[in-house]
Write a protein that holds these residues in place. Sequence first.
Motif, PDB file in Angstrom:
ATOM      1  N   HIS A  52       0.828  -1.205   0.000  1.00  0.00           N
ATOM      2  CA  HIS A  52       0.000   0.000   0.000  1.00  0.00           C
ATOM      3  C   HIS A  52       0.863   1.255   0.000  1.00  0.00           C
ATOM      4  CE1 HIS A  52       0.909   0.032   4.314  1.00  0.00           C
ATOM      5  NE2 HIS A  52       0.467   1.276   4.354  1.00  0.00           N
ATOM      6  N   GLN A  53       2.072   1.182   0.569  1.00  0.00           N
ATOM      7  CA  GLN A  53       2.959   2.338   0.552  1.00  0.00           C
ATOM      8  C   GLN A  53       3.485   2.602  -0.855  1.00  0.00           C
ATOM      9  OE1 GLN A  53       5.728   0.952   3.615  1.00  0.00           O
ATOM     10  NE2 GLN A  53       4.977   2.548   5.006  1.00  0.00           N
ATOM     11  N   ARG A  54       3.790   1.543  -1.575  1.00  0.00           N
ATOM     12  CA  ARG A  54       4.224   1.721  -2.971  1.00  0.00           C
ATOM     13  C   ARG A  54       3.117   2.360  -3.784  1.00  0.00           C
ATOM     14  NH1 ARG A  54       6.339  -3.671  -5.500  1.00  0.00           N
ATOM     15  NH2 ARG A  54       6.745  -2.207  -7.199  1.00  0.00           N
ATOM     16  N   ALA A  55       1.882   1.946  -3.548  1.00  0.00           N
ATOM     17  CA  ALA A  55       0.754   2.548  -4.253  1.00  0.00           C
ATOM     18  C   ALA A  55       0.635   4.027  -3.907  1.00  0.00           C
ATOM     19  CB  ALA A  55      -0.539   1.812  -3.911  1.00  0.00           C
ATOM     20  N   LEU A  59       0.837   6.941  -6.594  1.00  0.00           N
ATOM     21  CA  LEU A  59      -0.351   7.763  -6.761  1.00  0.00           C
ATOM     22  C   LEU A  59      -0.037   9.226  -6.444  1.00  0.00           C
ATOM     23  CD1 LEU A  59      -3.104   5.455  -5.231  1.00  0.00           C
ATOM     24  CD2 LEU A  59      -2.910   6.166  -7.628  1.00  0.00           C
ATOM     25  N   SER A  60       0.839   9.466  -5.485  1.00  0.00           N
ATOM     26  CA  SER A  60       1.245  10.835  -5.170  1.00  0.00           C
ATOM     27  C   SER A  60       1.980  11.466  -6.346  1.00  0.00           C
ATOM     28  CB  SER A  60       2.138  10.849  -3.925  1.00  0.00           C
ATOM     29  OG  SER A  60       1.440  10.380  -2.796  1.00  0.00           O
ATOM     30  N   ALA A 105      -7.425  -2.072   2.652  1.00  0.00           N
ATOM     31  CA  ALA A 105      -8.278  -1.753   1.499  1.00  0.00           C
ATOM     32  C   ALA A 105      -7.506  -1.829   0.194  1.00  0.00           C
ATOM     33  CB  ALA A 105      -8.890  -0.367   1.669  1.00  0.00           C
ATOM     34  N   PHE A 106      -6.186  -1.713   0.253  1.00  0.00           N
ATOM     35  CA  PHE A 106      -5.399  -1.768  -0.972  1.00  0.00           C
ATOM     36  C   PHE A 106      -5.554  -3.100  -1.687  1.00  0.00           C
ATOM     37  CE2 PHE A 106      -1.405  -2.991  -3.091  1.00  0.00           C
ATOM     38  CZ  PHE A 106      -1.458  -2.085  -4.140  1.00  0.00           C
ATOM     39  N   GLU A 107      -5.834  -4.163  -0.943  1.00  0.00           N
ATOM     40  CA  GLU A 107      -5.980  -5.472  -1.577  1.00  0.00           C
ATOM     41  C   GLU A 107      -7.141  -5.469  -2.570  1.00  0.00           C
ATOM     42  OE1 GLU A 107      -4.394  -9.285  -2.185  1.00  0.00           O
ATOM     43  OE2 GLU A 107      -3.650  -7.563  -1.048  1.00  0.00           O
ATOM     44  N   ASP A 108      -8.245  -4.825  -2.209  1.00  0.00           N
ATOM     45  CA  ASP A 108      -9.364  -4.708  -3.145  1.00  0.00           C
ATOM     46  C   ASP A 108      -8.957  -3.889  -4.364  1.00  0.00           C
ATOM     47  OD1 ASP A 108     -11.118  -6.236  -1.697  1.00  0.00           O
ATOM     48  OD2 ASP A 108     -12.133  -4.542  -0.757  1.00  0.00           O
ATOM     49  N   TYR A 109      -8.266  -2.789  -4.127  1.00  0.00           N
ATOM     50  CA  TYR A 109      -7.794  -1.927  -5.216  1.00  0.00           C
ATOM     51  C   TYR A 109      -6.917  -2.721  -6.183  1.00  0.00           C
ATOM     52  CZ  TYR A 109      -5.420   2.178  -7.308  1.00  0.00           C
ATOM     53  OH  TYR A 109      -4.896   3.118  -8.166  1.00  0.00           O
ATOM     54  N   LYS A 110      -6.023  -3.516  -5.637  1.00  0.00           N
ATOM     55  CA  LYS A 110      -5.100  -4.317  -6.454  1.00  0.00           C
ATOM     56  C   LYS A 110      -5.843  -5.383  -7.239  1.00  0.00           C
ATOM     57  CE  LYS A 110      -2.758  -7.696  -4.734  1.00  0.00           C
ATOM     58  NZ  LYS A 110      -1.834  -8.533  -3.933  1.00  0.00           N
ATOM     59  N   GLU A 111      -6.737  -6.111  -6.568  1.00  0.00           N
ATOM     60  CA  GLU A 111      -7.428  -7.219  -7.219  1.00  0.00           C
ATOM     61  C   GLU A 111      -8.448  -6.741  -8.263  1.00  0.00           C
ATOM     62  OE1 GLU A 111      -6.034  -9.888  -7.024  1.00  0.00           O
ATOM     63  OE2 GLU A 111      -6.373 -11.020  -5.178  1.00  0.00           O
ATOM     64  N   TRP A 112      -8.903  -5.509  -8.135  1.00  0.00           N
ATOM     65  CA  TRP A 112      -9.860  -4.980  -9.117  1.00  0.00           C
ATOM     66  C   TRP A 112      -9.247  -4.895 -10.510  1.00  0.00           C
ATOM     67  CZ3 TRP A 112     -14.915  -4.546  -9.089  1.00  0.00           C
ATOM     68  CH2 TRP A 112     -15.556  -3.716 -10.018  1.00  0.00           C
ATOM     69  N   TYR A 113      -7.929  -4.892 -10.573  1.00  0.00           N
ATOM     70  CA  TYR A 113      -7.230  -4.931 -11.864  1.00  0.00           C
ATOM     71  C   TYR A 113      -7.754  -6.069 -12.727  1.00  0.00           C
ATOM     72  CZ  TYR A 113      -3.548  -6.504 -15.071  1.00  0.00           C
ATOM     73  OH  TYR A 113      -2.866  -6.947 -16.170  1.00  0.00           O
ATOM     74  N   THR A 248       2.725   8.765   5.557  1.00  0.00           N
ATOM     75  CA  THR A 248       2.880   7.363   5.171  1.00  0.00           C
ATOM     76  C   THR A 248       4.284   6.863   5.468  1.00  0.00           C
ATOM     77  OG1 THR A 248       1.201   7.518   3.432  1.00  0.00           O
ATOM     78  CG2 THR A 248       2.827   5.736   3.232  1.00  0.00           C
ATOM     79  N   PHE A 249       5.278   7.686   5.157  1.00  0.00           N
ATOM     80  CA  PHE A 249       6.669   7.266   5.313  1.00  0.00           C
ATOM     81  C   PHE A 249       7.349   7.912   6.524  1.00  0.00           C
ATOM     82  CE2 PHE A 249       5.743   6.461   0.844  1.00  0.00           C
ATOM     83  CZ  PHE A 249       6.225   5.175   0.705  1.00  0.00           C
ATOM     84  N   ASP A 250       6.552   8.649   7.316  1.00  0.00           N
ATOM     85  CA  ASP A 250       7.081   9.310   8.512  1.00  0.00           C
ATOM     86  C   ASP A 250       8.269  10.194   8.156  1.00  0.00           C
ATOM     87  OD1 ASP A 250       7.128   9.992  11.188  1.00  0.00           O
ATOM     88  OD2 ASP A 250       8.412   8.315  11.775  1.00  0.00           O
TER      89      ASP A 250
END
Length: 285
Positions: A52-55, A59-60, A105-113, A248-250
């Motif tokens: 999710h951090q890579r996303a 996205l940023s 929630a990122f798992e849903d985002y990824k699998e929606w691909y 996200t990355f502190d």
Amino acid sequence: MPDAGNVRRVFAFPDFFRTVDAEYPKFFEVGQHALDAMHSVADRRYENPEPHQRAILNLSMLAGVAFVEVVTLTGNGLGSGAMRILRSLLETAINIEFFRLRPEAFEDYKEWYHVERFKEFEFLRQHAADAFALLDPQAVTNAEREMTRVRPRFEQERYGGAARLRGSWSSLDLGARAVATDFANSYRLINPLASSFVHETMYGMLRHFDAARDENRIEVPPTLRWSKEALSGAHHVMVKVVESLGRTFDVAPEPTVETLVKEWHYAWPPPQENQQAREPEQPAQ
């Protein structure tokens, strides 16, 4: 852009930038800092970031591209086009913060691909047989297999017990995700207006008119109309992207979020009390 015939082709309205620059000098003084701050975090090296951090990182960066697109369009007197980009930028920013707060929630985002790829292949199968024939059969088989695997994840039970594939990767619509991410006010201010340009509803189409000039035809570019809304909205959203990315990355962005917020208020002071929100002007029937 010169070509072999020594003809210079000019795209859009580059000379109009002087008008935009003169109208919003404070923004062009400080607006770039939001992009600099994003890159001060995104361009660092991170060891083994979570999915999710890579996303969020990428996205940023896409948000930064959208920010540049908004500036480019408004600088060419295409504010209505910039409003369409602003709608996309807003959704990207909301999703970034959503993944920060709810990494699962990122798992849903990824699998929606796999849903989107399957739908694309099915469209080609049904409506563009020649193009479908060019696809790698193994790719089609893989898409069908992955769709079968992920379908239960995105099915919703309808009245009567029948299952139906939902329309988005998230079970929450964008408005609900905005509330969950403290974007509610931004969403209420930006989304209805920007979406009216995306869909060109009657309400949206009327926003292109300047009845004082021509009550029968829309105003054509270059124009300053909607440039303030696009630039100020994109500037605001980009600051929120930087805040989410840093958390996200502190990592403290450079400039800091506090500085960026102060610069936004500097660039976009509150309107005078006698100024009212612009309503679409109804042309003569």
